[in-house]
Motif scaffolding. Structure first.
Motif, mmCIF file in Angstrom:
data_model
loop_
_atom_site.group_PDB
_atom_site.id
_atom_site.type_symbol
_atom_site.label_atom_id
_atom_site.label_comp_id
_atom_site.label_asym_id
_atom_site.label_seq_id
_atom_site.Cartn_x
_atom_site.Cartn_y
_atom_site.Cartn_z
ATOM 1 N N LEU A 26 -0.094 1.723 10.366
ATOM 2 C CA LEU A 26 0.126 3.099 10.806
ATOM 3 C C LEU A 26 1.357 3.676 10.127
ATOM 4 O O LEU A 26 1.334 4.819 9.637
ATOM 5 N N GLU A 27 2.426 2.910 10.076
ATOM 6 C CA GLU A 27 3.655 3.390 9.439
ATOM 7 C C GLU A 27 3.445 3.623 7.948
ATOM 8 O O GLU A 27 4.009 4.559 7.370
ATOM 9 N N THR A 28 2.622 2.804 7.317
ATOM 10 C CA THR A 28 2.334 2.994 5.890
ATOM 11 C C THR A 28 1.601 4.308 5.661
ATOM 12 O O THR A 28 1.944 5.077 4.756
ATOM 13 N N ALA B 196 0.814 -1.221 0.000
ATOM 14 C CA ALA B 196 0.000 0.000 0.000
ATOM 15 C C ALA B 196 0.845 1.267 0.000
ATOM 16 O O ALA B 196 0.321 2.350 -0.276
ATOM 17 N N ARG B 197 2.124 1.147 0.272
ATOM 18 C CA ARG B 197 2.987 2.332 0.245
ATOM 19 C C ARG B 197 3.153 2.883 -1.163
ATOM 20 O O ARG B 197 3.644 3.990 -1.344
ATOM 21 N N HIS B 198 2.743 2.110 -2.156
ATOM 22 C CA HIS B 198 2.872 2.545 -3.546
ATOM 23 C C HIS B 198 1.523 2.555 -4.262
ATOM 24 O O HIS B 198 1.483 2.655 -5.487
ATOM 25 N N SER B 199 0.441 2.455 -3.509
ATOM 26 C CA SER B 199 -0.878 2.421 -4.139
ATOM 27 C C SER B 199 -1.481 3.823 -4.209
ATOM 28 O O SER B 199 -0.996 4.755 -3.573
ATOM 29 N N ASN C 92 -4.504 4.700 -3.162
ATOM 30 C CA ASN C 92 -5.345 5.023 -2.011
ATOM 31 C C ASN C 92 -5.021 4.077 -0.855
ATOM 32 O O ASN C 92 -5.685 3.052 -0.684
ATOM 33 N N PRO C 93 -4.010 4.406 -0.044
ATOM 34 C CA PRO C 93 -3.628 3.510 1.056
ATOM 35 C C PRO C 93 -4.710 3.363 2.114
ATOM 36 O O PRO C 93 -4.785 2.332 2.781
ATOM 37 N N VAL D 42 -13.823 8.902 4.478
ATOM 38 C CA VAL D 42 -12.502 9.090 5.059
ATOM 39 C C VAL D 42 -11.511 9.600 4.018
ATOM 40 O O VAL D 42 -10.614 10.392 4.336
ATOM 41 N N SER D 43 -11.669 9.209 2.762
ATOM 42 C CA SER D 43 -10.774 9.698 1.710
ATOM 43 C C SER D 43 -10.957 11.198 1.510
ATOM 44 O O SER D 43 -9.971 11.942 1.370
#
Length: 243
Positions: free
Chosen positions: A172-174, A113-116, A118-119, A223-224
């Motif tokens: 959380l870190e992502t 998800a770090r490269h998606s 919409n994480p 949320v987005s």
């Protein structure tokens, strides 16, 4: 010296011998390498644990009978007792397996998800993958199976808590790496987990997948938009400070 009736001796053609050998090898059965004792033992353990998962999902903790586990797994009673002499040991091994599988999957999705695009949406899907799976309901059945068994609770509750907290930390870190402030990311994550968990539990009395999917879709949009607004406000404040 060759006699009149003797036949000349022909040299063997290497290509013919090679073709014959190839045909012989092709007809020979391919033998699989024999598994080691450790591999066979691990396979048996896995069968017993997977059978326990099915039975726990069907009947809950109180309805689990260890003799039925060996029958479902297709494993002898003696083999089961060798690996798990007691129901207590089988339960602990099953919960440990579930938590490990959940944690590996969540961490893998969090890294992706770090490269998606919409994480946050990915975090919602990860929560759904856990809370709407057999893993969650079986873990719940085990953890809440017998509150009177203090020894069982003393081992199972920390085990599940540590696994979930590790998965949440990865997400959380992502979110933080994607530019969402840590406090906001933490709030979004906790709200998301609470909503998805609540919908999952509600399936016990009102299993309505279409409605739940609509609600999750609505939450994703809400949320987005909220994150987009907050990041926009944050950028505007930073820009005003520079000016």
């Amino acid at each position: 010296m060759a006699t009149r009736n003797s036949k000349p001796r022909l040299e063997a053609d290497p290509s013919v011998s090679s073709r014959r050998a190839s045909r012989t090898n092709a007809r020979a059965p391919l033998l699989k390498p024999r598994r080691t004792q450790a591999e066979r033992s691990e396979t048996t353990r896995r069968k017993l644990i997977e059978a326990a998962i099915v039975l726990l999902r069907e009947r809950g903790y109180g309805g689990l009978r260890t003799n039925e586990v060996s029958d479902r797994a297709g494993v002898s009673r003696g083999a089961q007792l060798h690996h798990f002499p007691t129901k207590y040991e089988l339960i602990l091994a099953t919960l440990q397996y579930l938590n490990e599988q959940m944690l590996v999957g969540s961490r893998r999705r969090a890294v992706a998800a770090r490269h998606s695009a919409n994480p946050v949406a990915d975090a919602i899907e990860d929560a759904k993958a856990f809370f709407f799976s057999d893993y969650f309901f079986v873990s719940l059945a085990i953890t809440m199976g017998d509150a009177r068994d203090e020894d069982l609770m003393r081992h199972t509750v920390p085990m599940s808590r540590d696994a979930r907290f590790s998965a949440e930390k990865a997400w959380l870190e992502t979110l933080v790496k994607r530019g969402i402030p840590r406090r906001l990311a933490s709030d979004i994550l906790q709200l998301t987990l609470s909503i998805v968990r609540g919908l999952a539990v509600r399936t016990l009395i009102d299993n309505n997948p279409k409605k739940f999917e609509e609600l999750l879709h609505r939450w994703r949009n809400m949320v987005s938009l909220f994150v987009e607004h907050e990041l926009g406000q944050r950028a505007a404040r930073q820009e005003s400070k520079v000016i």
